[in-house]
Scaffold this active site. Structure first.
Site, PDB file in Angstrom:
ATOM      1  N   GLY A 240       0.746  -1.246   0.000  1.00 36.67           N
ATOM      2  CA  GLY A 240       0.000   0.000   0.000  1.00 36.67           C
ATOM      3  C   GLY A 240       0.771   1.288   0.000  1.00 36.67           C
ATOM      4  CD  GLU A 275       0.342  -9.259   1.579  1.00 37.98           C
ATOM      5  OE1 GLU A 275      -0.549  -8.465   1.196  1.00 37.98           O
ATOM      6  OE2 GLU A 275       0.089 -10.348   2.110  1.00 37.98           O
ATOM      7  N   PRO A 276       4.541  -5.199  -0.639  1.00 34.52           N
ATOM      8  CG  PRO A 276       6.766  -4.477  -0.734  1.00 34.52           C
ATOM      9  CD  PRO A 276       5.874  -5.480  -0.066  1.00 34.52           C
ATOM     10  N   GLY A 277       3.703  -3.640  -3.717  1.00 35.67           N
ATOM     11  CA  GLY A 277       3.658  -3.834  -5.163  1.00 35.67           C
ATOM     12  C   GLY A 277       4.088  -2.545  -5.839  1.00 35.67           C
ATOM     13  NE  ARG A 278      -0.100   2.325  -5.978  1.00 36.65           N
ATOM     14  CZ  ARG A 278      -1.115   2.359  -6.840  1.00 36.65           C
ATOM     15  NH1 ARG A 278      -0.989   2.987  -7.985  1.00 36.65           N
ATOM     16  NH2 ARG A 278      -2.265   1.781  -6.545  1.00 36.65           N
ATOM     17  NE  ARG A 314      -2.333   3.510 -11.577  1.00 31.91           N
ATOM     18  CZ  ARG A 314      -2.207   4.734 -11.098  1.00 31.91           C
ATOM     19  NH1 ARG A 314      -1.653   5.674 -11.832  1.00 31.91           N
ATOM     20  NH2 ARG A 314      -2.616   5.024  -9.891  1.00 31.91           N
ATOM     21  CE1 TYR A 318      -8.171   1.807  -9.599  1.00 36.27           C
ATOM     22  CE2 TYR A 318      -6.260   1.920 -11.039  1.00 36.27           C
ATOM     23  CZ  TYR A 318      -7.144   1.181 -10.283  1.00 36.27           C
ATOM     24  OH  TYR A 318      -6.999  -0.178 -10.218  1.00 36.27           O
ATOM     25  CB  CYS A 346     -14.143   4.784 -30.292  1.00 36.75           C
ATOM     26  SG  CYS A 346     -13.254   4.431 -31.795  1.00 36.75           S
ATOM     27  CE1 TYR A 375      -1.974  -3.212  -8.769  1.00 34.72           C
ATOM     28  CE2 TYR A 375      -0.697  -1.337  -7.981  1.00 34.72           C
ATOM     29  CZ  TYR A 375      -1.251  -2.584  -7.770  1.00 34.72           C
ATOM     30  OH  TYR A 375      -1.063  -3.208  -6.561  1.00 34.72           O
TER      31      TYR A 375
HETATM   32  C1  LIG Z   1      -2.923  -5.069  -4.155  1.00 34.26           C
HETATM   33  C2  LIG Z   1      -2.442  -5.719  -2.916  1.00 34.26           C
HETATM   34  C3  LIG Z   1      -1.151  -5.480  -2.449  1.00 34.26           C
HETATM   35  C4  LIG Z   1      -0.203  -4.499  -3.107  1.00 34.26           C
HETATM   36  O1  LIG Z   1      -0.615  -3.188  -2.947  1.00 34.26           O
HETATM   37  P1  LIG Z   1       0.339  -1.984  -3.448  1.00 34.26           P
HETATM   38  O2  LIG Z   1      -0.462  -0.782  -3.179  1.00 34.26           O
HETATM   39  O3  LIG Z   1       0.614  -2.203  -4.885  1.00 34.26           O
HETATM   40  O4  LIG Z   1       1.578  -2.039  -2.612  1.00 34.26           O
HETATM   41  C5  LIG Z   1      -0.724  -6.162  -1.328  1.00 34.26           C
HETATM   42  N1  LIG Z   1      -1.541  -7.051  -0.688  1.00 34.26           N
HETATM   43  C6  LIG Z   1      -2.796  -7.298  -1.108  1.00 34.26           C
HETATM   44  C7  LIG Z   1      -3.631  -8.272  -0.373  1.00 34.26           C
HETATM   45  C8  LIG Z   1      -3.287  -6.648  -2.230  1.00 34.26           C
HETATM   46  O5  LIG Z   1      -4.539  -6.880  -2.643  1.00 34.26           O
END
Ligand SMILES: *Cc1c(COP(=O)(O)O)cnc(C)c1O
Length: 444
Positions: A240, A275-278, A314, A318, A346, A375
């Site tokens: 997050g 659990e970092p993604g972004r 995006r 969003y 379109c 994303y």
């Molecule tokens: C989407 C998600 C993440 C990653 O969130 P980011 O904002 O990309 O860091 C981690 N854990 C869970 C359960 C998610 O659904």
């Protein structure tokens, strides 16, 4: 944007490669990722967590390209998955299944079976029904599934409503007020080993306060669960952390966030999972696109580029902001032009910027849509029958084709016309980078 994307002279580079060279060799639109940026973002977490029992599980859904996953696997990352398909990708990229946590609000029996066969670390469970299903499947094959319950700590993550997940009104997790009762019940189920507590309150958080508030609530729950005799080893705080999409936004410092967590976790005998993604991949990528034409309607200027909402959704989904940079800077002072940057699809929602001050752009010019590593491609579609762009991973002066550009035959692969009408084109595998490709479409 990561320092790995910067101007040298007038040219915008990704690491040691000018973006215009990439466009000339691989075409546009193209996603361009910096391997060094991905690594350095991952190591921000690892370095800050040194000495604390931890595991950083990269959230695969942010960018699931094999080359990205393999880069992170090589650095020792674990993975947070939300589907069987993501587990398949992690395995294909050489990831270690014992470092995988499986999140998500609706896991199918087939996905649970697959994850058990592969011996993943644990399931982050979101309902009693899910835990009962995991128990039945695990017990029938003589296995034990490690689980954590994803609790909903009822904190307001203050982000876009579509990516806020930690309030009681959201579909995610189990109400923290009911957690003890449910833990007590599921701990007795066959094939289940209760192992942790997890939460994930939302995405693109630009303040760490809600995350710390959630951590306090979840830590208090861990104390109560342990008091009731349960063994809790893992504390998973989800992902997050946000990234600056606008130049005036500030980066959320990973190290101060971890320092503040460290204080709370001292002597807790817990493994901290994140659990970092972004925050690992967003700034490591740009979407490179070429200006097709510039048109004016009344007093409005539209810069029409060859990328579109199907490539990067995006802004449409969003209301997201992405900075846009020219791949070649104009020398000297320039009078900015207020323009909408739009794609050819379109839909009026097909835009990358509205009323944005940009340097004057002409057909053929290249622009980099910044902070597109997360994303981005994962949400791309073939809407308007547009082949999806290629993905390129730059490593120093090397360009690795992480995913080739789709071709017209890719668009209809797997489809068939019910009438059996003879197709005028060959449906062969195409390795050519051009769309339309004369070879594949049979016109040569
Ligand atoms: C989407 C998600 C993440 C990653 O969130 P980011 O904002 O990309 O860091 C981690 N854990 C869970 C359960 C998610 O659904």
């Amino acid at each position: 944007m990561a320092a790995e994307f910067s101007y040298h002279g007038d040219a915008l580079f990704c690491e040691h490669v000018p973006l215009d060279q990439i466009a000339n060799e691989y075409g546009t639109p193209a996603y361009v990722y910096s391997k060094a940026a991905i690594r350095s973002r991952f190591h921000q977490y690892e370095d800050a967590l040194a000495g604390l029992p931890h595991r950083v599980c990269y959230a695969v859904k942010a960018n699931s390209n094999l080359a990205v996953l393999a880069t992170l696997a090589a650095e020792g990352a674990g993975f947070d998955i939300v589907s069987g398909g993501e587990l398949y990708r992690v395995l294909a990229a050489g990831g270690d299944p014992s470092s995988v946590v499986f999140s998500g609000v609706g896991k199918t029996a087939a996905e649970i079976r697959y994850a058990l066969e592969q011996n993943i670390h644990s399931f982050n469970c979101e309902s009693e029904t899910e835990i009962e299903l995991i128990s039945t499947i695990a017990a029938s094959s003589g296995q034990t599934a490690c689980i954590a319950i994803r609790v909903n700590p009822d904190v307001d993550a203050v982000t876009h409503p579509y990516i806020s997940t930690g309030l009681r009104e959201h579909k995610f997790g189990i109400d923290i007020a009911r957690a003890e009762e449910i833990y007590a019940r599921v701990a007795r189920l066959p094939g289940i080993e209760v192992n942790g507590v997890s939460c994930h309150i939302g995405s693109q958080l630009l303040s760490v306060e809600p995350l710390l508030e959630a951590a306090d609530k979840v830590l208090a729950l861990v104390q109560r669960l342990r008091g009731a005799g349960l063994t809790i080893r893992d504390l998973d705080l989800g992902g997050g952390l946000g990234v600056p999409y606008r130049s005036e936004e500030r980066r959320v410092p990973v190290d101060t966030f971890i320092q503040r967590l460290r204080g709370k976790l001292q002597d807790s005998n817990l493994t901290l999972m994140l659990e970092p993604g972004r925050s690992i991949v967003a700034e490591a990528g740009v979407l490179l696109s070429r200006v097709l034409l510039v048109k004016t309607n009344d007093d409005k200027t539209f810069v029409i580029v060859d990328a579109a909402m199907n490539d990067l959704i995006r802004p449409a989904l969003y209301q997201a902001h992405h900075e846009i940079l020219p791949a070649r800077r104009v020398k000297g002072p320039v009078q900015p032009v207020k323009a909408d940057v739009v794609g050819p699809v379109c839909e009026s929602g097909d835009f990358f910027a509205r009323g944005r001050d940009l340097p004057p752009l002409a057909p053929g010019d290249l622009v980099a849509i910044k902070t597109a590593g997360a994303y981005g491609f994962v949400l791309a579609s073939n809407y308007n029958s547009r082949p999806r762009p290629c993905e390129l991973l730059v490593d120093g002066a090397r360009i690795h084709v992480a995913r080739r550009r789709e071709t017209f035959p890719d668009l209809i692969r797997g489809e068939s016309s019910a009438t059996g009408a003879a197709s005028g084109i060959k449906q062969t595998e195409c390795e050519h980078d051009q769309s339309p490709c004369d070879i594949c479409t049979g016109s040569s």
